[in-house]
Motif scaffolding. Structure first.
Motif, PDB file in Angstrom:
ATOM      1  N   MET A 113      77.748  90.007  59.578  1.00 41.38           N
ATOM      2  CA  MET A 113      77.860  88.621  60.035  1.00 41.38           C
ATOM      3  C   MET A 113      77.436  88.477  61.497  1.00 41.38           C
ATOM      4  N   LEU A 114      77.875  89.412  62.362  1.00 41.36           N
ATOM      5  CA  LEU A 114      77.523  89.354  63.774  1.00 41.36           C
ATOM      6  C   LEU A 114      76.020  89.544  63.977  1.00 41.36           C
ATOM      7  N   ASN A 115      75.428  90.471  63.230  1.00 40.50           N
ATOM      8  CA  ASN A 115      73.970  90.660  63.337  1.00 40.50           C
ATOM      9  C   ASN A 115      73.229  89.405  62.914  1.00 40.50           C
ATOM     10  N   GLY A 116      73.713  88.773  61.856  1.00 46.17           N
ATOM     11  CA  GLY A 116      73.080  87.521  61.426  1.00 46.17           C
ATOM     12  C   GLY A 116      73.215  86.434  62.476  1.00 46.17           C
ATOM     13  N   LEU A 117      74.405  86.353  63.131  1.00 44.53           N
ATOM     14  CA  LEU A 117      74.606  85.351  64.169  1.00 44.53           C
ATOM     15  C   LEU A 117      73.708  85.602  65.364  1.00 44.53           C
ATOM     16  N   ILE A 118      73.568  86.881  65.754  1.00 42.55           N
ATOM     17  CA  ILE A 118      72.674  87.219  66.866  1.00 42.55           C
ATOM     18  C   ILE A 118      71.241  86.826  66.544  1.00 42.55           C
ATOM     19  N   ASN A 119      70.801  87.072  65.344  1.00 44.93           N
ATOM     20  CA  ASN A 119      69.433  86.699  64.959  1.00 44.93           C
ATOM     21  C   ASN A 119      69.236  85.187  65.041  1.00 44.93           C
ATOM     22  N   GLN A 120      70.234  84.423  64.585  1.00 54.41           N
ATOM     23  CA  GLN A 120      70.127  82.965  64.648  1.00 54.41           C
ATOM     24  C   GLN A 120      70.063  82.479  66.094  1.00 54.41           C
ATOM     25  N   LEU A 121      70.928  83.050  66.952  1.00 48.71           N
ATOM     26  CA  LEU A 121      70.942  82.627  68.358  1.00 48.71           C
ATOM     27  C   LEU A 121      69.635  82.991  69.052  1.00 48.71           C
ATOM     28  N   GLU A 122      69.130  84.208  68.757  1.00 46.32           N
ATOM     29  CA  GLU A 122      67.864  84.608  69.382  1.00 46.32           C
ATOM     30  C   GLU A 122      66.710  83.750  68.902  1.00 46.32           C
ATOM     31  N   THR A 123      66.721  83.364  67.636  1.00 45.30           N
ATOM     32  CA  THR A 123      65.664  82.488  67.116  1.00 45.30           C
ATOM     33  C   THR A 123      65.695  81.128  67.820  1.00 45.30           C
ATOM     34  N   GLN A 124      66.920  80.595  67.971  1.00 41.56           N
ATOM     35  CA  GLN A 124      67.035  79.293  68.646  1.00 41.56           C
ATOM     36  C   GLN A 124      66.636  79.407  70.115  1.00 41.56           C
ATOM     37  N   ARG A 125      67.029  80.492  70.779  1.00 44.55           N
ATOM     38  CA  ARG A 125      66.664  80.663  72.196  1.00 44.55           C
ATOM     39  C   ARG A 125      65.167  80.822  72.349  1.00 44.55           C
ATOM     40  N   THR A 126      64.547  81.552  71.439  1.00 47.64           N
ATOM     41  CA  THR A 126      63.092  81.721  71.505  1.00 47.64           C
ATOM     42  C   THR A 126      62.385  80.371  71.369  1.00 47.64           C
ATOM     43  N   ALA A 127      62.890  79.526  70.470  1.00 51.61           N
ATOM     44  CA  ALA A 127      62.282  78.194  70.298  1.00 51.61           C
ATOM     45  C   ALA A 127      62.434  77.373  71.566  1.00 51.61           C
ATOM     46  N   ASP A 151      70.495  74.992  77.576  1.00 50.82           N
ATOM     47  CA  ASP A 151      70.632  75.587  76.234  1.00 50.82           C
ATOM     48  C   ASP A 151      70.278  77.079  76.242  1.00 50.82           C
ATOM     49  N   ILE A 152      69.218  77.423  76.985  1.00 54.23           N
ATOM     50  CA  ILE A 152      68.801  78.829  77.027  1.00 54.23           C
ATOM     51  C   ILE A 152      69.886  79.687  77.660  1.00 54.23           C
ATOM     52  N   LYS A 153      70.501  79.191  78.752  1.00 57.09           N
ATOM     53  CA  LYS A 153      71.577  79.950  79.406  1.00 57.09           C
ATOM     54  C   LYS A 153      72.779  80.092  78.464  1.00 57.09           C
ATOM     55  N   THR A 154      73.125  79.012  77.769  1.00 54.16           N
ATOM     56  CA  THR A 154      74.266  79.058  76.853  1.00 54.16           C
ATOM     57  C   THR A 154      74.013  80.043  75.713  1.00 54.16           C
ATOM     58  N   LEU A 155      72.778  79.973  75.169  1.00 54.41           N
ATOM     59  CA  LEU A 155      72.440  80.897  74.080  1.00 54.41           C
ATOM     60  C   LEU A 155      72.436  82.344  74.554  1.00 54.41           C
ATOM     61  N   THR A 156      71.944  82.582  75.765  1.00 54.85           N
ATOM     62  CA  THR A 156      71.928  83.957  76.303  1.00 54.85           C
ATOM     63  C   THR A 156      73.349  84.493  76.477  1.00 54.85           C
ATOM     64  N   ASP A 157      74.240  83.624  76.978  1.00 52.43           N
ATOM     65  CA  ASP A 157      75.634  84.053  77.145  1.00 52.43           C
ATOM     66  C   ASP A 157      76.281  84.362  75.776  1.00 52.43           C
ATOM     67  N   ARG A 158      76.016  83.514  74.794  1.00 52.73           N
ATOM     68  CA  ARG A 158      76.594  83.734  73.462  1.00 52.73           C
ATOM     69  C   ARG A 158      76.047  85.013  72.825  1.00 52.73           C
ATOM     70  N   ILE A 159      74.739  85.264  73.060  1.00 47.19           N
ATOM     71  CA  ILE A 159      74.153  86.496  72.506  1.00 47.19           C
ATOM     72  C   ILE A 159      74.784  87.715  73.156  1.00 47.19           C
ATOM     73  N   ALA A 160      74.979  87.679  74.473  1.00 46.50           N
ATOM     74  CA  ALA A 160      75.587  88.804  75.180  1.00 46.50           C
ATOM     75  C   ALA A 160      77.026  89.022  74.712  1.00 46.50           C
ATOM     76  N   GLU A 161      77.750  87.911  74.551  1.00 47.11           N
ATOM     77  CA  GLU A 161      79.143  88.028  74.084  1.00 47.11           C
ATOM     78  C   GLU A 161      79.209  88.613  72.672  1.00 47.11           C
ATOM     79  N   THR A 162      78.281  88.144  71.829  1.00 41.25           N
ATOM     80  CA  THR A 162      78.273  88.652  70.445  1.00 41.25           C
ATOM     81  C   THR A 162      77.884  90.119  70.403  1.00 41.25           C
ATOM     82  N   ARG A 163      76.896  90.503  71.229  1.00 42.12           N
ATOM     83  CA  ARG A 163      76.526  91.923  71.283  1.00 42.12           C
ATOM     84  C   ARG A 163      77.683  92.779  71.791  1.00 42.12           C
ATOM     85  N   LYS A 164      78.442  92.220  72.717  1.00 44.12           N
ATOM     86  CA  LYS A 164      79.601  92.939  73.223  1.00 44.12           C
ATOM     87  C   LYS A 164      80.628  93.147  72.113  1.00 44.12           C
TER      88      LYS A 164
END
Length: 301
Positions: free
Chosen positions: A150-164, A189-202
């Protein structure tokens, strides 16, 4: 009984003190060997001790093992035919009991180790199940691999949105429209997504308590549980095999011929007795004539 070892064991038992002791609990073997109306030269004395009784038993009960046919042959002699049948029948029943005891010891020896191994395997399996249950109760997680997925899937979604968002921001910056109304929201949005990705990776791969730590602990517990379950299955199979082997190796006594009394007495032998009487008579006559000759010669002198 089947086999050389079993045949020799039965033969040795029949002529042992243990057999005599067991026989004494079944029948009055001492009085059968004493019999006051029997031949005083061969009967057992009234005050005979245990050693004399055993000597008389060994003289009247013989057993031999036929290696070719693998059978035990027993001969019993006594002062009456009925006594011989009684003694022989009792010894046959005792030999059957002796074989049963050999079976029991063999079964116990064969099964004891397998049963002990099964008990240890059951204990280890119970402990492994309890450790897994305790871990799930403490963490509230049934299977951490699902959380990792689930976490890997969430990271992929956040990274896809940040890339867009980054692509859209790059397009705006390339047009030189620094005051574009979308630029500021995109940066946020990019800063928020980056923070969420870092938190999820943590959460996924951080220190103790992270998903990686949980899945590592889970895999160790699960491996121990699977090993204990496999070992338990093997122990159960080994016990079943030991039980089947014990049944296949069961010993038993097959009575080929029931004890029967011989119609003719084996002692005293008429021919031997007549010959012995003749020799004794001739000897007495010789010594008698010798004594008479000596006496006559003395008187003649």
């Amino acid at each position: 009984m089947d086999g050389y070892v079993d045949g020799y064991a039965a033969r040795d038992f029949l002529v042992s003190r243990e057999a005599l002791a067991r026989l004494g609990h079944r029948i009055d073997i001492r009085n059968l060997f004493i019999r006051t109306n029997s031949d005083p030269l061969v009967r057992l004395p009234q005050n005979a001790d245990d050693d004399q009784l055993f000597d008389a038993y060994r003289a009247r009960v013989t057993a031999r093992f036929n290696m070719l046919e693998q059978i035990v042959v027993m001969d019993v002699s006594s002062f009456k035919p009925g006594d011989s049948v009684l003694i022989a029948s009792s010894l046959v029943r005792m030999t059957e009991e002796f074989a049963d005891q050999m079976n029991q010891r063999a079964r116990e020896d064969a099964l004891r180790f397998s049963e002990q191994e099964l008990a240890r395997a059951e204990k280890r399996a119970t402990e492994a199940r309890q450790q897994m249950a305790n871990w799930r109760s403490e963490t509230g997680i049934v299977d951490p691999t699902a959380d990792v997925t689930m976490l890997n899937g969430l990271i992929n979604q956040l990274e896809t949105q940040r890339t867009a968002d980054q692509n859209e921001l790059a397009t705006i910056d390339a047009s030189g429209a620094s005051d574009h109304p979308r630029r500021r929201p995109l940066l946020l949005d990019i800063k928020t997504l980056t923070d969420r990705i870092a938190e999820t990776r943590k959460r996924l791969g951080g220190p103790s308590g992270s998903a990686t730590d949980q899945i590592s602990r889970y895999e160790a517990l699960n491996a121990a549980l699977e090993y204990s379950e496999t070992n338990l299955t093997s122990a159960r199979q080994a016990l079943d095999y030991a039980r089947q082997a014990a049944i296949r190796q069961q010993k038993y006594v097959v009575v080929i011929a029931e004890p029967r009394a011989d119609g003719r007495p084996s002692y005293p032998d008429p021919v031997t007795s007549l010959l012995a009487a003749s020799i004794i008579g001739v000897g007495l006559a010789f010594f008698g004539s010798l004594i008479v000759s000596i006496v006559r010669s003395q008187f003649a002198a």
